[in-house]
Design a protein around this motif. Structure first.
Motif, PDB file in Angstrom:
ATOM      1  N   GLN A   1       0.819  -1.216   0.000  1.00 19.36           N
ATOM      2  CA  GLN A   1       0.000   0.000   0.000  1.00 19.36           C
ATOM      3  C   GLN A   1       0.851   1.265   0.000  1.00 19.36           C
ATOM      4  O   GLN A   1       0.342   2.353   0.269  1.00 19.36           O
TER       5      GLN A   1
ATOM      6  N   GLY B   1      -2.038   3.706  -1.498  1.00 19.39           N
ATOM      7  CA  GLY B   1      -2.968   3.360  -0.427  1.00 19.39           C
ATOM      8  C   GLY B   1      -3.420   1.919  -0.450  1.00 19.39           C
ATOM      9  O   GLY B   1      -2.895   1.128  -1.216  1.00 19.39           O
ATOM     10  N   PRO B   2      -4.376   1.565   0.414  1.00 16.57           N
ATOM     11  CA  PRO B   2      -5.112   2.424   1.330  1.00 16.57           C
ATOM     12  C   PRO B   2      -4.176   3.094   2.351  1.00 16.57           C
ATOM     13  O   PRO B   2      -3.177   2.488   2.756  1.00 16.57           O
TER      14      PRO B   2
ATOM     15  N   SER C   1      -9.609   1.534  -7.540  1.00 19.24           N
ATOM     16  CA  SER C   1     -10.070   0.447  -6.658  1.00 19.24           C
ATOM     17  C   SER C   1      -9.360  -0.848  -7.035  1.00 19.24           C
ATOM     18  O   SER C   1      -9.133  -1.711  -6.190  1.00 19.24           O
TER      19      SER C   1
ATOM     20  N   TYR D   1      -6.231  -1.018  -7.973  1.00 23.05           N
ATOM     21  CA  TYR D   1      -4.937  -0.948  -7.267  1.00 23.05           C
ATOM     22  C   TYR D   1      -5.121  -1.334  -5.801  1.00 23.05           C
ATOM     23  O   TYR D   1      -4.337  -2.101  -5.243  1.00 23.05           O
ATOM     24  N   SER D   2      -6.174  -0.771  -5.194  1.00 23.45           N
ATOM     25  CA  SER D   2      -6.437  -1.081  -3.777  1.00 23.45           C
ATOM     26  C   SER D   2      -6.646  -2.569  -3.578  1.00 23.45           C
ATOM     27  O   SER D   2      -6.132  -3.165  -2.633  1.00 23.45           O
ATOM     28  N   ASP D   3      -7.432  -3.172  -4.484  1.00 22.93           N
ATOM     29  CA  ASP D   3      -7.703  -4.611  -4.357  1.00 22.93           C
ATOM     30  C   ASP D   3      -6.405  -5.425  -4.462  1.00 22.93           C
ATOM     31  O   ASP D   3      -6.200  -6.371  -3.696  1.00 22.93           O
TER      32      ASP D   3
ATOM     33  N   ILE E   1      -4.472  -4.793  -1.203  1.00 26.00           N
ATOM     34  CA  ILE E   1      -5.059  -5.472  -0.043  1.00 26.00           C
ATOM     35  C   ILE E   1      -4.844  -6.986  -0.166  1.00 26.00           C
ATOM     36  O   ILE E   1      -4.486  -7.669   0.799  1.00 26.00           O
TER      37      ILE E   1
ATOM     38  N   ASN F   1     -11.031   0.000   0.916  1.00 28.56           N
ATOM     39  CA  ASN F   1     -10.846   1.369   0.423  1.00 28.56           C
ATOM     40  C   ASN F   1     -12.005   1.829  -0.458  1.00 28.56           C
ATOM     41  O   ASN F   1     -12.249   3.010  -0.597  1.00 28.56           O
TER      42      ASN F   1
ATOM     43  N   HIS G   1     -12.786   5.901  -1.846  1.00 28.94           N
ATOM     44  CA  HIS G   1     -11.493   6.190  -1.226  1.00 28.94           C
ATOM     45  C   HIS G   1     -11.660   6.371   0.291  1.00 28.94           C
ATOM     46  O   HIS G   1     -11.315   7.422   0.852  1.00 28.94           O
TER      47      HIS G   1
ATOM     48  N   SER H   1     -10.221   5.287   2.906  1.00 30.20           N
ATOM     49  CA  SER H   1      -9.090   5.563   3.798  1.00 30.20           C
ATOM     50  C   SER H   1      -8.725   7.049   3.801  1.00 30.20           C
ATOM     51  O   SER H   1      -8.324   7.593   4.823  1.00 30.20           O
TER      52      SER H   1
END
Lengths: 299, 478
Positions: free
Chosen positions: B165, B169-170, B248, B250-252, B255, B268, B286, B288
Motif C-alpha cells: 500500500q 494506499g489504502p 479500486s 490498485y487497492s484490491d 489489499i 478502500n 477512497h 481511507s
C-alpha cells in the motif's frame, strides 16, 4: 501452505499450457520467412517494406525485408542469414529516403509489433539492440494474444473497415504520397545519420568479407511521392550519405527512384511508394536485366 | 514497480517464498525482509526518492519516541508541529511548489506587477501523498495518546514503507497497521486464497476495465472540441469506470497482496457507484482518505457541530483540501467544490446519513426509487469527474457545454464490442458482490470447485487476452 502452493502451481500450469497452445496455434509468416530455408540462396534482398518490390522468379532468390526496418537490423539480419547464402551470392540492400534517420531503438512511428519486437523471435539476443528479458517475455505474450485474436476474436468482435473507393487512382496516390512523405520526413530527421552510415558501412564490409556481392538500390517511387521531396532535402538527408558510401566502397548502385518507365505510370503502384504485383514483375525484369548489364548477375 | 508488470510477477513470488521461510526466525527477520522488499519495490521506480521515505521514517520515529517521553504539553505540541511541518513541507515542495509560483505570478501580473518566477523542474515522487499522510496519522495518534509509539525502528520502517500500500494506499492508520507488525504471523491458507482472489479481481478492474476505457477516454478528452455530445457523454461515463477500475483495482491488488503476507488492510472502496446520494458516495469512495480527513481535519475543525454556517465552512474546507490533495491544479479544487456543493443540501437537510447500508441489502434488485437515486448520483459524479479529468477549468466547462446540444442524439464514437461486454459483466459482478469486501469475495463460494476454477481461469485468460495497453495507475500522480 503446501496445499495452497500446490493449487497456485497447478493453476499456473493450466494458464501456461493454454498459452503454449495459443502460441503454437498460428505461426508468424514474417518470422517463418527468416527461419525456414529450403536451400542456399544465390540472391537475397534486405531492407524495409520497399524491399518487397523485388519479385524473384525461382527459389534461388528470396526477400528478407521487414516493414520499417533499420540499417542496424539489415546488418543483424545479414549476419543471421549469411550461412544460407552460396559463395558469391548477391545481397541487394535497398536504401530508402528515410533510412539514414532511422533509430534501432525507436518503435513508435509504426506498430512496434510489426518491427523490432519480432526480432526477439529469431535473432540471437546479442543482435538485439538494447536487449531486455522483460521485453522478450512481453513479445511472446503478445504473440499469444495476437494468435487468440486472429483465431477467435475476429469472428465475433471486429468489424471490417469500409474502404473509400470513391477516389480515382491518381487521387488516392496523391493523398497517400502527401501523408507518407510527411511521416518519412519525420523518420529521416529523427536520428543521427552518421550512426546509420556506420551500420551500412559495416554491412557492406561484412558482405564483401564473406565473399558475397553487395548492391545498393533505391526503389522506384511514384512521381506523386517524389514531388513531395525537394532536391535540397534529398541531398541533405539521403544522397550525401549514399554518395559517401558509394565513393568509399565502389559498390554497384542502381537508382530507380525517378525512373520514368515506372514512376510516371500510376497503374504500377499499390500506393505512392510501393509497387503492386504488376509493377513488381515489371520492375524486377528491369532490375535483373540491369544487373546483368553491369555484370554482377550472370544469368 | 507496477502491480500489473512482469517485474512484479517475478518479485512477488520471491518475496512471498522468502517471507514464509523466515517464520522460524524472530519476527524482526520477517519485518526486515518486508522493509528491504518495500525499498526495492519503491526504488525500482526511482531509487533517489528512497531517501525521502527514509527521512520521513527517521523523523517520525524519533518524534514518536520523544512525544511519549515528554509530559510538557508545549514541547509535545512543538514536536507534533515539527512532524506536520516536515511531512507537509515535503509534500508542498514536491507537489505544489510550481503551482504556487505560477499562481503568484498570475496574481502579480493581474495587479500590474511583472515578476520573474523561478520554477523548478521537480519530479513528483510516486506515492508521496499517501505515505506522508500515513506517517502523520502515527504522530498525531501518539500525540493524542491513542497509540503507544514503537521503539522498534524496523517495525516502524515496515509500517511506513509496506509495499502493498506504499504508493497508492489504502492510507492505513497506525492504530490498525502498526500492531500487525508486532504480532507473529502464521500462514493462513484461507486468507491467502482470499488474497489471490482479490488480486485477480483487482487486475481485472485495472487491466480490463480501466485500461480499455482509458484508450477511448484519452481520445475523447483530447479531441473534445470535435466530438459529438453523445461521444462526450460516453467519455465522461467511461472515465467514471476508468478511474474506479484503476484506483479500486490498485487497492484490491494491494489489499490482496497484504493478505498473502498475513496482513489485513482496510477496505478502500465499497461499491461507490451504487450510492444513492453524494454523502453515501463519499462514505464508499477512497474510504481511507475520506476517514483520514474526517478524523484529522473535519472533526478537529468542529465537524458537524456548531452553527450551520460553521458546518458549511467545515464541509467546504474538507472537500477543497481533498480536491487539492489530488493534484496541484485548479481543476481538482473545482472538483472538490462541486462535491461540496452537492453534499451541502444533504447536510443542511440533515439527510447526509440516511443511506448507511448498501442498497438492496435484503433483496436482489433495487426499488425503482433507489434505482433512480443511484442513476442520478452517478450522473452527478460523472459531471464532477469531467473537471477531474480535464487539463483546465475552461476545458472542463467547454466539454460539459458541448455535451448539451443536438449532437447528443448522434451515434457516439464506436467502441469495440468486447468493451461493452466486459463493462456489463463488471457491473453485474459488482452488483452481485455489493455486500462483500470486493465483488468476488464470496459470490462463488457455494459453487462447485470446478465451476470456481473455471471462473478464475476465464478471468485470468481475459486479463491476458483483452488487456488494454498498459497505463500507469492514475493515483500514482497524486
Amino acid at each position: 501452505m503446501r496445499n495452497f502452493i500446490f493449487k497456485v502451481i497447478l493453476f499456473s500450469i493450466l494458464i501456461v499450457v493454454s498459452f503454449l497452445y495459443l502460441y503454437s496455434k498460428r505461426s508468424n509468416p514474417l518470422v517463418d520467412n527468416f527461419t525456414t530455408h529450403n536451400n542456399n540462396y544465390e540472391i537475397i534482398n534486405l531492407g524495409n517494406s520497399h524491399g518487397a518490390n523485388i519479385k524473384y522468379r525461382d527459389n534461388k532468390g528470396k526477400r528478407f525485408q521487414r516493414a520499417g526496418n533499420t540499417l542496424y537490423y539489415d546488418l543483424q539480419n545479414y549476419k543471421y542469414l549469411q550461412e544460407h547464402l552460396v559463395d558469391n551470392a548477391m545481397v541487394i540492400i535497398p536504401v530508402s529516403y528515410f533510412s539514414f534517420g532511422l533509430d534501432e531503438n525507436r518503435t513508435d512511428y509504426i506498430d512496434p509489433n510489426a518491427f523490432v519486437n519480432y526480432y526477439y523471435m529469431f535473432l540471437p539476443s546479442s543482435s538485439i539492440y538494447n536487449y531486455s528479458f522483460k521485453k522478450n517475455i512481453q513479445v511472446y505474450l503478445n504473440k499469444v494474444k495476437e494468435n487468440y485474436h486472429s483465431v477467435i476474436d475476429e469472428r465475433f468482435f471486429l468489424v471490417e473497415k469500409k474502404v473509400n473507393d470513391s477516389l480515382s487512382l491518381e487521387e488516392k496516390l496523391e493523398h497517400h504520397a502527401k501523408m507518407r512523405s510527411e511521416t518519412h520526413k519525420i523518420m529521416a530527421e529523427y536520428s543521427d545519420p552518421e550512426k546509420n552510415v556506420i551500420y551500412l558501412s559495416a554491412l557492406i564490409e561484412d558482405i564483401i568479407k564473406n565473399g558475397h556481392q553487395p548492391v545498393l538500390l533505391t526503389m522506384p517511387y511514384a512521381d506523386h511521392y517524389n514531388s513531395k521531396f525537394s532536391e535540397a532535402w534529398l541531398d541533405e538527408h539521403y544522397y550525401q550519405y549514399m554518395n559517401k558510401i558509394i565513393d568509399t566502397y565502389q559498390v554497384p548502385y542502381l537508382n530507380y527512384s525517378v525512373d520514368e518507365r515506372i514512376s510516371t505510370n500510376d497503374s504500377l503502384f499499390s500506393n505512392s511508394d510501393h509497387l503492386n504485383d504488376k509493377g513488381r514483375i515489371y520492375f524486377s525484369d528491369i532490375l535483373f536485366e540491369d544487373l546483368r548489364k553491369i555484370q554482377v548477375l550472370n544469368q | 514497480m507496477l502491480f500489473n508488470s512482469i517485474d512484479f510477477a517475478i518479485f512477488l513470488p520471491i518475496v512471498f517464498a522468502l517471507y514464509w521461510l523466515l517464520t522460524r526466525y524472530p519476527l524482526r527477520a520477517q519485518n526486515s525482509l518486508l522493509v528491504i522488499a518495500s525499498y526495492v519495490f519503491y526504488g525500482w521506480w526511482d531509487w533517489r526518492f528512497l531517501s525521502l521515505i527514509l527521512f520521513s521514517t527517521v523523523v517520525d520515529y524519533c518524534i514518536g519516541v520523544y512525544l511519549n517521553k515528554l509530559s510538557d504539553d508545549r514541547k509535545r505540541k512543538y514536536l507534533l508541529w515539527t512532524s506536520i511541518g516536515v511531512n507537509i513541507g515535503l509534500l508542498m515542495f514536491f507537489k505544489y511548489f510550481n503551482f504556487f509560483v505560477d499562481n503568484f505570478v498570475t496574481a502579480f501580473t493581474f495587479f500590474g506587477a511583472a515578476i520573474k518566477p523561478t520554477s523548478l523542474n521537480i519530479i513528483l515522487p510516486v506515492g508521496i501523498s499517501f505515505y506522508t499522510f500515513q506517517t502523520l496519522s502515527y504522530t498525531i495518534d501518539v500525540y493524542k495518546r491513542k497509540l503507544e509509539p514503537t521503539h522498534d525502528f524496523i517495525q516502524f520502517s515496515a509500517f511506513v514503507s509496506f509495499f502493498p500500500q506504499l504508493v497508492a494506499g489504502p492510507i492505513e492508520r497506525a492504530t490498525s497497521l502498526l500492531p500487525q507488525f508486532t504480532m507473529k504471523r502464521k500462514f493462513d491458507k484461507i486468507q491467502a486464497a482470499d488474497g489471490m482472489r482479490q488480486i485477480l479481481w483487482g487486475l481485472f478492474k485495472k487491466i480490463i476495465v480501466a485500461d480499455n476505457c482509458a484508450k477511448y477516454v484519452n481520445v475523447i478528452f483530447e479531441n473534445y472540441e470535435t466530438m459529438s455530445g453523445s461521444s462526450l457523454m460516453l467519455g465522461a461515463v467511461l472515465f467514471a469506470f476508468q478511474i474506479y477500475g484503476d484506483f479500486s483495482g490498485y487497492s484490491d491488488i494491494g489489499i490482496g497482496t497484504a493478505r498473502l503476507f498475513g496482513f489485513n488492510l482496510m477496505q478502500n472502496f465499497a461499491f461507490p457507484y451504487f450510492s444513492r446520494d453524494i454523502a453515501e458516495f463519499w462514505r464508499r469512495w477512497h474510504i481511507s482518505l475520506s476517514t483520514w480527513f474526517r478524523d484529522y481535519v473535519y472533526i478537529p475543525l468542529g465537524g458537524s457541530k456548531g452553527s450551520i454556517l460553521f458546518q458549511i465552512r467545515n464541509v467546504f474546507v474538507i472537500f477543497l483540501v481533498s480536491g487539492f490533495w489530488h493534484g496541484a491544479n485548479w481543476t481538482f479544487i473545482v472538483w472538490g467544490a462541486i462535491n461540496a456543493l452537492l453534499f451541502l443540501p444533504l447536510l443542511i437537510g440533515k439527510r447526509n446519513r440516511v443511506h448507511k447500508d448498501i442498497v438492496a441489502k435484503d433483496s436482489s434488485l433495487p426499488s425503482f426509487f433507489d434505482f433512480v437515486k443511484i442513476l442520478m448520483t452517478f450522473i452527478l459524479t460523472c459531471i464532477a469527474w469531467v473537471f477531474f479529468r480535464s487539463d483546465t477549468i475552461s476545458d472542463a466547462y467547454h466539454y460539459l457545454a458541448k455535451m448539451i446540444n443536438i449532437s447528443a442524439f448522434d451515434y457516439p464514437i464506436e467502441l469495440q464490442t468486447y468493451v461493452y461486454v466486459f463493462l456489463v459483466f463488471f457491473v453485474i459482478m459488482e452488483w452481485l458482490g455489493r455486500r462483500q469486501q470486493y465483488a468476488i469475495e464470496k459470490t462463488l463460494i457455494n459453487y462447485p470447485r470446478f465451476f470456481r476454477w473455471s471462473f478464475y481461469y476465464a478471468i485470468t485468460m481475459i486479463i491476458f487476452l483483452y488487456g488494454g495497453e498498459t497505463q500507469n495507475f492514475i493515483y500514482f500522480q497524486f
